[in-house]
Design a protein around this motif. Structure first.
Motif, PDB file in Angstrom:
ATOM      1  N   SER A  59       3.726  -3.545  -1.490  1.00  0.00           N
ATOM      2  CA  SER A  59       2.588  -3.527  -0.578  1.00  0.00           C
ATOM      3  C   SER A  59       2.675  -4.701   0.399  1.00  0.00           C
ATOM      4  N   ASP A 102      -1.253  -2.043   2.648  1.00  0.00           N
ATOM      5  CA  ASP A 102      -2.567  -2.121   1.991  1.00  0.00           C
ATOM      6  C   ASP A 102      -2.685  -1.211   0.775  1.00  0.00           C
ATOM      7  N   GLY A 103      -1.742  -1.301  -0.117  1.00  0.00           N
ATOM      8  CA  GLY A 103      -1.813  -0.509  -1.341  1.00  0.00           C
ATOM      9  C   GLY A 103      -0.427  -0.117  -1.800  1.00  0.00           C
ATOM     10  N   THR A 104      -0.348   0.508  -2.962  1.00  0.00           N
ATOM     11  CA  THR A 104       0.946   0.905  -3.501  1.00  0.00           C
ATOM     12  C   THR A 104       0.924   2.384  -3.876  1.00  0.00           C
TER      13      THR A 104
END
Length: 209
Positions: free
Chosen positions: A39, A27-29
């Motif tokens: 992700s 849920d994100g980088t």
């Protein structure tokens, strides 16, 4: 864990000493050095049937991201390495050299006779089998830990087991040997930068080749 990965990147150690690597985040980088993470969708963590984290769905998403990135197609083996594991690529190569070209995965702990999640090793042909048939063949109950699921799935796919208990020194299995046995290819767990670098030093992984 970002601090751990940054320290490994700064030292050129762990996965950053491999022929290739990918960073994965749910849920994100993040960006470590010049590398931006891949992700993948998160998933709820439950309590597993063996009283550990029930994280199968989460790690199936992570492996799907690995398969989708296609980096694995260029290499003989693919490893999933936990951030708090001190992994020594040269020793990995020594352990795996006899099985080049085979369709295998590595059983690294006698407890449960399975692949402990700190260091998951699957050959190219084993991963290819999963890429083709994994989702249709392997059930992914979320009350299983990732290592139990992955071991079961590899068995279901007909991927051969290689028992190499010495490849991983894990305090959750047979112990990390203070990172000084001169044999294991990874030690676990070392959850802060100081203890991780200390293990790397005792294992000789921060010395010039």
């Amino acid at each position: 864990e970002v601090g751990l990965m940054q320290a490994q990147s700064d030292k050129g150690a762990g996965i950053f000493a491999c022929d290739d690597y990918s960073l994965l985040t749910a849920d994100g980088t993040i960006t470590i050095g010049t590398s931006k993470s891949i992700s993948f969708p998160g998933a709820p963590i439950t309590r597993s049937v063996d009283n550990t984290a029930g994280n199968t769905e989460l790690f199936v998403h992570a492996w799907d991201a690995i398969l989708g990135a296609n980096v694995w197609r260029n290499h003989t083996y693919t490893l999933k390495v936990d951030p708090d594991a001190v992994m020594l690529p040269d020793r990995v190569r020594t352990h795996l050299r006899p099985y080049v070209g085979q369709k295998i995965f590595v059983i690294n702990c006698p407890k449960g006779d399975m692949m402990f999640g700190a260091l998951e090793v699957i050959s190219y042909h084993g991963l290819l089998e999963w890429a083709i048939r994994g989702h249709t063949t392997c059930n992914a109950p979320n009350n299983w830990g990732e290592d139990k699921y992955l071991t079961h799935c590899m068995d279901m796919l007909g991927v051969g087991r290689i028992h190499d208990i010495g490849i991983l020194g894990d305090n959750l299995c047979l112990g990390s040997h203070n990172c000084q046995d001169g044999y294991a290819a990874a030690y676990h767990p070392f959850k802060d930068v100081g203890s991780w670098l200390g293990c790397l030093h005792r294992a000789g992984g921060d010395r010039p080749p």
